[in-house]
Design a protein around this motif. Structure first.
Motif, PDB file in Angstrom:
ATOM      1  N   ALA A 208     -55.398 -65.493  12.560  1.00  0.00           N
ATOM      2  CA  ALA A 208     -55.829 -63.868  11.870  1.00  0.00           C
ATOM      3  C   ALA A 208     -56.381 -63.571  13.168  1.00  0.00           C
ATOM      4  O   ALA A 208     -57.637 -63.539  13.201  1.00  0.00           O
ATOM      5  N   GLU A 209     -56.182 -62.411  13.942  1.00  0.00           N
ATOM      6  CA  GLU A 209     -57.409 -61.959  15.596  1.00  0.00           C
ATOM      7  C   GLU A 209     -58.016 -60.374  15.264  1.00  0.00           C
ATOM      8  O   GLU A 209     -59.256 -59.846  15.161  1.00  0.00           O
ATOM      9  N   ASN A 210     -57.554 -60.069  13.615  1.00  0.00           N
ATOM     10  CA  ASN A 210     -58.509 -59.267  13.061  1.00  0.00           C
ATOM     11  C   ASN A 210     -57.655 -58.284  11.903  1.00  0.00           C
ATOM     12  O   ASN A 210     -56.275 -59.142  11.238  1.00  0.00           O
ATOM     13  N   ARG A 211     -58.696 -57.873  10.802  1.00  0.00           N
ATOM     14  CA  ARG A 211     -58.057 -57.648   9.467  1.00  0.00           C
ATOM     15  C   ARG A 211     -56.652 -56.735   9.402  1.00  0.00           C
ATOM     16  O   ARG A 211     -56.011 -56.765   8.287  1.00  0.00           O
ATOM     17  N   MET A 212     -56.628 -55.629  10.462  1.00  0.00           N
ATOM     18  CA  MET A 212     -55.457 -54.878  10.498  1.00  0.00           C
ATOM     19  C   MET A 212     -54.052 -55.790   9.669  1.00  0.00           C
ATOM     20  O   MET A 212     -53.175 -55.111   9.105  1.00  0.00           O
ATOM     21  N   ILE A 213     -53.705 -57.081   9.906  1.00  0.00           N
ATOM     22  CA  ILE A 213     -52.634 -57.385   9.648  1.00  0.00           C
ATOM     23  C   ILE A 213     -52.619 -57.749   8.457  1.00  0.00           C
ATOM     24  O   ILE A 213     -51.154 -57.372   7.461  1.00  0.00           O
ATOM     25  N   PHE A 214     -53.681 -57.944   7.404  1.00  0.00           N
ATOM     26  CA  PHE A 214     -53.508 -57.320   6.325  1.00  0.00           C
ATOM     27  C   PHE A 214     -53.262 -56.498   5.743  1.00  0.00           C
ATOM     28  O   PHE A 214     -52.583 -56.457   4.172  1.00  0.00           O
TER      29      PHE A 214
END
Length: 241
Positions: A208-214
């Motif tokens: 996961a590169e940043n929380r935007m994927i969640f």
């Protein structure tokens, strides 16, 4: 415009949930600790909660009273929280998951498939790393992946997991699912599921590169959940798996 109600709107996940909702063309409203949860449930078409386990009961009560669906991404839930979720699912649509990432959802599907085809001679180890501020371990995602492996093997994860090895622990248990947790820096979430046999190894990974994927996954799940009948739903259903 569909409005998504964000519980904990000023938290780390709340901020990116608002951005993801806007990206998807949905409106959003939110509250934080001490806010009017009943009012939020009344205003929004669906709620998303990534806040804290202690807040969940009041949030579920408000959703049931307002007949609004909810996506729950809060980790660190205990058995009693799942009883509350099951109870709410009799009246409203509820989707609870340890990870709303679409990539992790697919990874869990692959883990279950691999575990079902590789016998217990293949050891399963789940290694996860998160930022220094994360308070629960193993992560909700690690447990989700462990549950997928257990379902593939048709075993009970609670009885067949090994955690927190330290000192002289003896040999690894045959057929067990191991967990290792690493904390440091600002890592959004790294997970490796290792299948190891004599002289060969398979690793299924997600970064996961940043929380935007969640947040994007949670918004997709929330919009999908709006027109569902009461019940308890999962992320694989959102993807049609």
């Amino acid at each position: 415009m569909t409005s998504i109600g964000i519980v904990g709107s000023q938290g780390r996940m709340g901020v990116v949930l608002a951005a993801a909702a806007a990206e998807a063309g949905a409106g959003h409203c939110g509250i934080d600790k001490g806010g009017d949860i009943a009012g939020l449930a009344a205003r929004a078409a669906v709620l998303v909660d990534f806040s804290a386990p202690a807040a969940l009961e009041a949030t579920l009560d408000a959703c049931v009273a307002a007949k609004k669906p909810i996506v729950i991404g809060t980790t660190g839930l205990e058995e009693r929280h799942h009883w509350l979720i099951d109870d709410a699912g009799r009246d409203i649509a509820v989707l609870q998951t340890g990870n709303t990432s679409l990539g992790v959802t697919l990874l869990a599907h692959l883990v279950k498939e691999a575990a079902s085809r590789l016998d217990a001679d293949w050891d399963i180890e789940i290694v996860e790393m998160h930022h220094r501020m994360k308070v629960d371990a193993p992560s909700g995602t690690a447990l989700l992946l462990g549950q997928a492996a257990a379902e593939g093997r048709d075993i009970d994860l609670a009885r067949c997991s090994e955690r927190g090895r330290d000192g002289v622990t003896g040999a690894r248990g045959h057929g067990k699912i191991g967990f290792a947790s690493v904390r440091g820096g600002t890592v959004a979430g790294d997970h490796d599921v290792v299948f190891a046999d004599n002289e060969e190894m398979i690793t299924l990974s997600h970064r996961a590169e940043n929380r935007m994927i969640f947040a994007r996954g949670a918004v997709k799940a929330a919009l999908w959940l709006i027109h569902r009948k009461p019940g308890r739903y999962t992320m694989p259903q959102v993807l049609g798996l």
